[in-house]
Motif scaffolding. Structure first.
Motif, short mmCIF file in Angstrom:
data_model
loop_
_atom_site.label_atom_id
_atom_site.label_comp_id
_atom_site.label_asym_id
_atom_site.label_seq_id
_atom_site.Cartn_x
_atom_site.Cartn_y
_atom_site.Cartn_z
N GLN A 104 32.55 21.31 43.67
CA GLN A 104 32.03 20.39 42.65
C GLN A 104 30.85 19.55 43.15
N PRO A 105 30.96 18.89 44.32
CA PRO A 105 29.81 18.08 44.77
C PRO A 105 28.60 18.90 45.22
N LEU A 106 28.76 20.20 45.35
CA LEU A 106 27.66 21.07 45.77
C LEU A 106 26.75 21.45 44.60
N LEU A 107 27.22 21.20 43.37
CA LEU A 107 26.46 21.57 42.18
C LEU A 107 25.32 20.59 41.92
N PRO A 108 24.16 21.09 41.53
CA PRO A 108 23.06 20.19 41.17
C PRO A 108 23.32 19.58 39.79
N ASP A 109 22.72 18.43 39.56
CA ASP A 109 22.90 17.74 38.29
C ASP A 109 22.35 18.53 37.10
N ASP A 110 21.37 19.40 37.35
CA ASP A 110 20.75 20.12 36.23
C ASP A 110 21.37 21.49 35.97
N ALA A 111 22.50 21.79 36.59
CA ALA A 111 23.19 23.06 36.33
C ALA A 111 23.60 23.10 34.86
N GLU A 112 23.36 24.25 34.21
CA GLU A 112 23.73 24.40 32.81
C GLU A 112 24.84 25.41 32.59
N VAL A 113 24.93 26.40 33.48
CA VAL A 113 25.91 27.48 33.35
C VAL A 113 26.35 27.88 34.75
N LEU A 114 27.63 28.22 34.89
CA LEU A 114 28.13 28.80 36.13
C LEU A 114 28.23 30.30 35.95
N GLY A 115 27.81 31.04 36.96
CA GLY A 115 27.86 32.49 36.90
C GLY A 115 28.80 33.04 37.96
N GLY A 116 30.01 33.36 37.56
CA GLY A 116 31.00 33.91 38.48
C GLY A 116 30.72 35.37 38.76
N LEU A 117 30.52 35.71 40.02
CA LEU A 117 30.21 37.09 40.40
C LEU A 117 31.50 37.90 40.53
N GLU A 118 31.48 39.10 39.95
CA GLU A 118 32.63 40.00 39.96
C GLU A 118 33.00 40.36 41.40
N LEU A 119 34.14 40.34 41.77
CA LEU A 119 35.37 39.93 41.13
C LEU A 119 35.79 38.56 41.65
N GLY A 120 35.55 38.32 42.92
CA GLY A 120 36.06 37.10 43.55
C GLY A 120 35.49 35.80 43.02
N PHE A 153 38.74 37.93 55.42
CA PHE A 153 39.21 36.73 54.74
C PHE A 153 39.79 37.16 53.41
N ASP A 154 41.11 37.17 53.33
CA ASP A 154 41.79 37.62 52.12
C ASP A 154 41.75 36.50 51.09
N LYS A 155 40.61 36.44 50.42
CA LYS A 155 40.37 35.35 49.46
C LYS A 155 41.31 35.38 48.28
N TYR A 156 41.90 36.53 48.00
CA TYR A 156 42.81 36.60 46.86
C TYR A 156 44.08 35.78 47.12
N LEU A 157 44.36 35.47 48.38
CA LEU A 157 45.50 34.61 48.68
C LEU A 157 45.26 33.20 48.16
N PHE A 158 44.03 32.67 48.27
CA PHE A 158 43.78 31.34 47.71
C PHE A 158 43.37 31.42 46.25
N GLU A 159 42.76 32.52 45.82
CA GLU A 159 42.35 32.62 44.43
C GLU A 159 43.54 32.80 43.49
N GLY A 160 44.63 33.34 44.00
CA GLY A 160 45.82 33.54 43.19
C GLY A 160 46.79 32.38 43.22
N ASP A 161 46.51 31.40 44.05
CA ASP A 161 47.38 30.23 44.17
C ASP A 161 46.75 29.08 43.38
N PRO A 162 47.41 28.59 42.33
CA PRO A 162 46.77 27.59 41.46
C PRO A 162 46.35 26.31 42.17
N GLN A 163 47.14 25.85 43.14
CA GLN A 163 46.73 24.63 43.84
C GLN A 163 45.57 24.87 44.80
N LEU A 164 45.59 26.00 45.50
CA LEU A 164 44.51 26.27 46.45
C LEU A 164 43.19 26.54 45.74
#
Length: 165
Positions: A39-55, A19-30
């Protein structure tokens, strides 16, 4: 759409589909659509998002903008120079951090990231991802105390591909 061939994954597994995720990650609309799906998957008590390197980093950045949450960028390992931090972008100590990943195959990167952030004092119990391609019998993330919520699963993608003919 997956790319077909022979690919060695981060886990060391060899797959015939990538799954070449960089195809959708590099496209601003996708990437915005993927982040909006998370967004709806996030719990109400989330305080910080932790993006894992790199994707997970670009998705977390967009998602953070959509939900107005701070984002930290989680390295695979701390650098030996500069700030030498594992998580760049702010403190995670005592905060509920939701991990963000692009594709989960075995969960190894998520488990490693969760363990490291927990050492820094973060509360980690959830990862949201674009594609969960783990086999149904996979238990590693649950054993590590991390729930997975995904926009798409491997089964979802297989059904869509079959429907498209």
């Amino acid at each position: 759409m997956p790319v077909h061939g022979e690919f060695t994954l981060r886990s060391g597994q060899v797959a015939t589909e990538y799954f070449d995720k960089y195809l959708f990650e590099g496209d601003p609309q996708l990437i915005r659509r993927v982040a909006a799906g998370m967004q709806p998957l996030l719990p109400d008590d989330a305080e910080v998002l932790g993006g894992l390197e790199l994707g997970g980093v670009p998705i977390a950045a967009v998602l953070g903008q959509l939900v107005n949450l701070p984002t930290v960028f989680v390295r695979k390992e701390a650098k030996e120079y500069g700030t030498r931090k594992l998580a760049e972008g702010g403190s995670v100590e005592g905060r509920h951090v939701v991990l963000v990943e692009d594709v989960i195959t075995t969960g190894g990167a998520v488990i490693a990231g969760a363990e490291e952030l927990r050492r820094l004092g973060a509360r980690i119990d959830l990862v949201v991802c674009a594609i969960d391609r783990r086999p149904p019998e996979a238990t590693g993330l649950a054993d590590a105390g991390v729930e997975v919520r995904s926009v798409f699963t491997r089964a979802d993608l297989d059904r869509a591909r079959a429907a498209a003919g």
